[in-house]
Design a protein around this motif. Structure first.
Motif, mmCIF file in Angstrom:
data_model
loop_
_atom_site.group_PDB
_atom_site.id
_atom_site.type_symbol
_atom_site.label_atom_id
_atom_site.label_comp_id
_atom_site.label_asym_id
_atom_site.label_seq_id
_atom_site.Cartn_x
_atom_site.Cartn_y
_atom_site.Cartn_z
ATOM 1 N N GLU A 192 4.935 -12.658 -57.740
ATOM 2 C CA GLU A 192 5.978 -13.683 -57.850
ATOM 3 C C GLU A 192 5.552 -14.821 -58.777
ATOM 4 O O GLU A 192 6.342 -15.308 -59.585
ATOM 5 C CB GLU A 192 6.332 -14.220 -56.460
ATOM 6 N N LYS A 237 5.633 -13.569 -62.346
ATOM 7 C CA LYS A 237 7.018 -13.508 -62.821
ATOM 8 C C LYS A 237 7.520 -14.911 -63.177
ATOM 9 O O LYS A 237 8.181 -15.096 -64.200
ATOM 10 C CB LYS A 237 7.924 -12.876 -61.759
ATOM 11 N N ASP A 260 11.255 -7.630 -65.870
ATOM 12 C CA ASP A 260 11.880 -6.464 -65.223
ATOM 13 C C ASP A 260 10.843 -5.663 -64.452
ATOM 14 O O ASP A 260 11.099 -5.194 -63.334
ATOM 15 C CB ASP A 260 12.554 -5.555 -66.263
ATOM 16 N N ASP A 298 10.108 -7.350 -61.190
ATOM 17 C CA ASP A 298 11.177 -7.101 -60.217
ATOM 18 C C ASP A 298 11.029 -5.716 -59.595
ATOM 19 O O ASP A 298 11.085 -5.571 -58.369
ATOM 20 C CB ASP A 298 12.550 -7.235 -60.880
ATOM 21 N N GLU A 357 9.918 -4.860 -55.706
ATOM 22 C CA GLU A 357 10.810 -4.058 -54.860
ATOM 23 C C GLU A 357 10.079 -2.831 -54.318
ATOM 24 O O GLU A 357 10.143 -2.538 -53.129
ATOM 25 C CB GLU A 357 12.039 -3.635 -55.661
#
Length: 185
Positions: free
Chosen positions: A121, A124, A170, A173, A177
């Motif tokens: 996180e 990112k 991307d 992400d 996930e």
């Protein structure tokens, strides 16, 4: 013709712009090249001295009333020829990325799942901040330098940075996930 290291070619290229002093070269690098090519401040002056010794550039002293004299560097025809010859050569190798976050993730089984999530996180978030910097740089070029002959090339290299950063966002992400899904199993 003799070949030189990439720092020499980078500085020869910078000398084709309005940057003529060591300080101006450093400012230019910090605002543009640093996003894809690192040159330390300590490399600039020895490289400029070398370029002059090799007759790739000449140095002139400029005076401004009330200010100390400063050295300004100008490409010679030999320097321009060396730069053009290098630009015509194929790229020697693909860049090898040194990425601390990937190194930490590679050994991630030795940290908690929460630490891994936090690592991804925060990474990112830094990428998103970088992307916004690229957007600002792009707008600055379009607003102030669009008529500059080099502007198209600056925008092309900036587009590469934007696309690489967007791809990394991307990836974050998707990785978050997938990691959260596998952690929950």
């Amino acid at each position: 013709m003799k070949t030189y290291n990439h720092t020499t070619y980078a500085i020869l290229g910078i000398l084709t712009t309005d940057c003529k002093s060591g300080y101006a070269i450093k400012q230019f690098m910090d605002q543009s090249l640093t996003h894809f090519w690192k040159i330390s401040y300590g490399q600039i002056y020895p490289t400029l001295k070398f370029i002059v010794q090799e007759e790739l550039a000449e140095v002139r002293t400029s005076s401004t009333p009330g200010k100390p004299d400063r050295k300004e560097y100008f490409l010679t025809s030999k320097g321009m020829e060396a730069l053009k010859k290098w630009l015509e050569e194929p790229v020697e190798q693909l860049p090898a990325e040194r990425n601390e976050m990937l190194l930490k993730l590679f050994f991630g089984r030795y940290q908690t799942g929460d630490q891994t999530i936090s690592l991804l996180e925060k990474y990112k978030q830094k990428l998103e901040e970088r992307y916004q910097i690229y957007i600002s740089i792009e707008q600055g070029i379009k607003d102030h330098n669009e008529r500059e002959e080099d502007a198209m090339y600056w925008l092309l290299t900036l587009d590469y940075g934007k696309r690489m950063t967007a791809a990394a966002i991307d990836w974050c992400d998707d990785t978050l996930e997938n990691f959260i899904t596998k952690e929950g199993q």
